[in-house]
Design a protein around this motif. Structure first.
Motif, PDB file in Angstrom:
ATOM      1  N   GLY A   1     -16.247 -53.869 -63.532  1.00  0.00           N
ATOM      2  CA  GLY A   1     -16.845 -52.997 -62.531  1.00  0.00           C
ATOM      3  C   GLY A   1     -16.901 -51.545 -62.962  1.00  0.00           C
ATOM      4  O   GLY A   1     -17.300 -50.682 -62.200  1.00  0.00           O
ATOM      5  N   TRP A   2     -16.504 -51.287 -64.236  1.00  0.00           N
ATOM      6  CA  TRP A   2     -16.456 -49.884 -64.679  1.00  0.00           C
ATOM      7  C   TRP A   2     -17.831 -49.246 -64.811  1.00  0.00           C
ATOM      8  O   TRP A   2     -17.962 -48.035 -64.834  1.00  0.00           O
ATOM      9  N   TRP A   3     -18.876 -50.051 -64.910  1.00  0.00           N
ATOM     10  CA  TRP A   3     -20.202 -49.449 -65.018  1.00  0.00           C
ATOM     11  C   TRP A   3     -20.617 -48.782 -63.709  1.00  0.00           C
ATOM     12  O   TRP A   3     -21.498 -47.934 -63.680  1.00  0.00           O
ATOM     13  N   GLN A   4     -19.957 -49.181 -62.582  1.00  0.00           N
ATOM     14  CA  GLN A   4     -20.375 -48.664 -61.268  1.00  0.00           C
ATOM     15  C   GLN A   4     -19.943 -47.225 -61.038  1.00  0.00           C
ATOM     16  O   GLN A   4     -20.484 -46.544 -60.173  1.00  0.00           O
TER      17      GLN A   4
END
Lengths: 175, 504, 53
Positions: free
Chosen positions: A9-12
């Motif tokens: 979820g780090w791209w969010q």
């Protein structure tokens, strides 16, 4: 921490405002230098001519010898001096460890300079104008040149070519 | 295999397996030995190029220059990178090392290869420079040495990828791998592509030197060689940036500002940085303007963009970390109160400054088609790469050492006061050295020349007093840098021998 | 991980974590644009027209 694994979820994570500004500046700058280079290739005068052929050392040597024979006017330190006519093909032969011949050119005239080496790689460094090209064995590199400033120039080999490399210095005269 | 021994690091809680630990230690120590060899040759080179001193004779100068290139650019850096790869995979992922046997094979092949190459140079069988452009020919053992070294390094990368796969399979970490490991992974991909090109270049050249096949085309060799020669430096860039993030975390506990930006930047390196090798052949015949401008154009500038991203993220991460510690007054309190006495921290900042502001900017400028004409093979080129590889990569690796010594070797660094000044002595004088070298190159002094004045030639050359001044500045700064390098070797080796043991 | 269900994993994450794909793309771009294109150009350079045989 950059030494710990991160959860999915780090791209969010949204970009920080300052980071956005910096990224935009960097992107535009990279785009600008990319456009300038080919643009200058079309409109600028300071480019490689992009003309080259394959040639053996023997053939190039023969062409240089013919050229020297035709236009030689004297000798300088044991190296033949040639005065070629404007708009002609002129030759500069690199060999361990000498540049042949000494070229005497006319300011404002245009020449087709053929560069090659008959043994190993040599570097063609014209000083003090500081223009540098590569002389590669097996290749005739053709530069269209128009000397503009009168004076005496040195052609320094700036690619390592063996034990006598530093002694490989030629001369170019513009009158 | 699964019964590998490990210990738990009391400071970080990481599991450190003895197989990985031994390989990290032995690669790092060997790297430092080659740094010493390179440093010794640097003394002779420096005092010869400093025209007023002109120490070595011509034959010895060219021999020392060849050895300097191989020992520093190849041996010191790649050995240290192997240590980083094992650290970033096995230690940071909390995992045992995959196939330690191949890890040992990596070390032995690289050692034999580097040793063979160095011995051939010292014996005078390979006065061909780092580039060894055909038709200049060295004894075939020289090329064999480089091939063995490259194969060894490829094996090291394979162990790294194996370990990453193993860690994923055994679920020793959750989610995506740490950023430092990610950076090291990108470096390893670049390394495999680079070293494969090296093998493709040197195997035919080796067979030619042995008299078995005809010579490779001279221009094709130049194209292929730089696919190896410059791209090995891109491994350094990638590994160095990974080290910056690592140093940021180790010194002030920095957290990457935004993981996606940093990771995407590393991926841009993998995709686009290798074509940057093109700038070595910009003034060559045989390649069209289309090939030249395309490969130095936007794709390559996307890799430059990646460096610009890191140039923001790394310092920003340390700023955020320091502000969190309470240094929030004004714009620059965090900078003033930063731990400048920590050699890891000062190394990080000097490395970022030298790489970006001196090396990076000159690199991008010199890599344009037209400007390359006024820089090709002048002293500006070594000026540029001493800023990138020495101030940038080498100093970053030195900074890491101060943390590797207690963490992996479990020794306290001796003379911490001296370690504190080492980055300044080495880094600052190296920056001055690089700039002075670039300035001497501006007036057209050529690189790789024993005597710029044409003493033995038919005609003499005079570059003027300014050039002599810059060469003198280069000489003085270079001596200081060599002292800084010697201090590093002394402290690192001294710590290994007499440093106080840390229990745990 | 207990909250895996409600985390949206972007395709970018999957792409950036895909070691094999990165390796393949890196190799393809480099070999195609630099090595193969360059070698083809070098191979197709014509012989000097000044030499009449």
């Amino acid at each position: 921490m950059s030494i710990q694994a991160i959860k999915p979820g780090w791209w969010q994570k949204p970009l920080d405002g300052q980071e956005k500004i910096w990224l935009s500046i960097a992107f535009v700058w990279c785009l600008a230098i990319t456009i300038i280079m080919p643009w200058w290739h079309v409109v600028g005068d300071h480019n490689m001519s992009g003309e080259y052929h394959k040639i053996t050392g023997g053939d190039f040597s023969m062409l240089t010898d013919q050229f020297i024979e035709k236009y030689q006017v004297g000798m300088d330190e044991g190296i033949p001096v040639v005065v070629p006519p404007a708009n002609s093909d002129i030759f500069l032969r690199g060999a361990q460890w000498e540049w042949d011949p000494v070229l005497k050119l006319k300011a404002g005239s245009t020449y087709r300079l053929h560069l090659s080496s008959i043994d190993v790689n040599h570097g063609v460094s014209i000083q003090p104008v500081n223009m540098n090209f590569q002389a590669v064995p097996g290749y005739d590199s053709i530069l269209t040149i128009t000397p503009t400033t009168k004076g005496e120039y040195r052609i320094i080999c700036n690619e390592f070519c063996g034990a006598g490399h530093h002694a490989m210095i030629g001369k170019l005269i513009v009158e | 295999m699964s019964a590998q021994k490990f210990r738990t690091c009391p400071a970080t809680g990481l599991k450190i397996y003895s197989s990985a630990e031994t390989l990290i230690q032995i690669n790092a120590v060997t790297a430092i030995v080659f740094l010493l060899v390179g440093g010794l040759t640097a003394i002779g080179l420096l005092l010869t190029r400093w025209q007023a001193v002109h120490l070595l004779d011509d034959v010895l100068f060219y021999r020392a220059l060849t050895l300097h290139g191989i020992a520093m650019l190849v041996a010191w850096i790649v050995f240290f990178e192997m240590a980083i790869l094992y650290f970033a995979s096995a230690v940071l992922l909390n995992c045992r090392l995959a196939t330690p046997f191949i890890g040992w094979l990596q070390y032995i092949l690289m050692l034999v290869g580097a040793g063979l190459t160095a011995v051939m140079i010292i014996l005078g069988q390979a006065d061909v420079m780092f580039t060894s452009y055909v038709p200049l020919q060295a004894a075939h053992w020289y090329y064999l040495g480089i091939i063995l070294f490259a194969v060894g390094a490829i094996l090291g990368c394979c162990v790294f990828f194996g370990t990453i796969g193993l860690a994923k399979h055994e679920k020793t970490y959750e989610g995506s791998m740490p950023l430092v490991t990610y950076g090291a992974m990108c470096a390893a991909i670049i390394a495999i592509l680079t070293l494969a090109t090296g093998a493709l270049t040197f195997i035919p050249t080796w067979l030619w030197a042995a008299g078995l096949i005809p010579m490779m085309d001279a221009e094709l060799y130049r194209l292929m060689f730089w696919g190896f020669g410059h791209s090995t430096q891109q491994i350094n860039v990638c590994a160095m940036v990974a080290c910056w993030y690592l140093l940021g975390t180790l010194t002030v506990g920095a957290v990457p500002v935004n993981e996606k930006v940093s990771r995407a930047a590393f991926a841009l390196y993998v995709l686009f940085i290798l074509i940057a090798s093109e700038h070595h052949v910009l003034v060559d015949p045989g390649l069209s303007a289309a090939h030249k401008t395309w490969n130095t154009g936007y794709f390559m500038h996307l890799a430059v963009l990646a460096s610009m991203i890191h140039a923001y993220s790394c310092p920003a991460a340390t700023e955020v970390a320091l502000r969190k510690k309470g240094y929030t007054k004004g714009l620059f309190e965090w900078l003033k109160k930063a731990p400048w006495g920590d050699p890891g921290f000062s190394s990080l900042w000097i490395s970022m400054f030298g790489f970006g502001w001196i090396g990076g900017i000159t690199g991008v400028i010199y890599g344009t088609e037209q400007l390359n004409i006024i820089v090709h093979n002048t002293l500006r080129i070594p000026g540029h790469f001493h800023a990138t590889v020495v101030v940038g990569t080498t100093l970053a690796f030195m900074g890491i050492t101060w943390y590797v010594l207690p963490l992996i070797f479990r020794r306290e660094v001796i003379f911490p006061g001296l370690a504190r000044i080492q980055p300044y002595l080495f880094g600052v004088s190296m920056c001055v050295f690089s700039v002075a070298m670039i300035m001497a190159g501006v007036s057209g002094v050529s690189r790789r020349s024993w005597d710029m004045n044409g003493m033995d030639g038919p005609f003499q050359v005079d570059f003027g007093p300014m050039t002599d001044l810059f060469l003198a500045i280069m000489g003085v700064a270079g001596i200081l840098a060599i002292l800084g390098g010697a201090l590093y070797v002394l402290l690192a080796v001294g710590t290994l021998l007499i440093g106080k043991k840390i229990e745990g | 991980m207990d909250n895996e269900g409600d985390v949206k994993v972007s395709y970018w994450e999957v792409f950036l974590d895909d070691v094999g794909l990165l390796f393949f793309l890196g190799a393809a771009i480099y070999f195609a644009l630099y090595i193969v294109w360059g070698a083809m150009e070098i191979a197709s350079v014509s012989y000097s027209p000044l030499i009449v045989k």
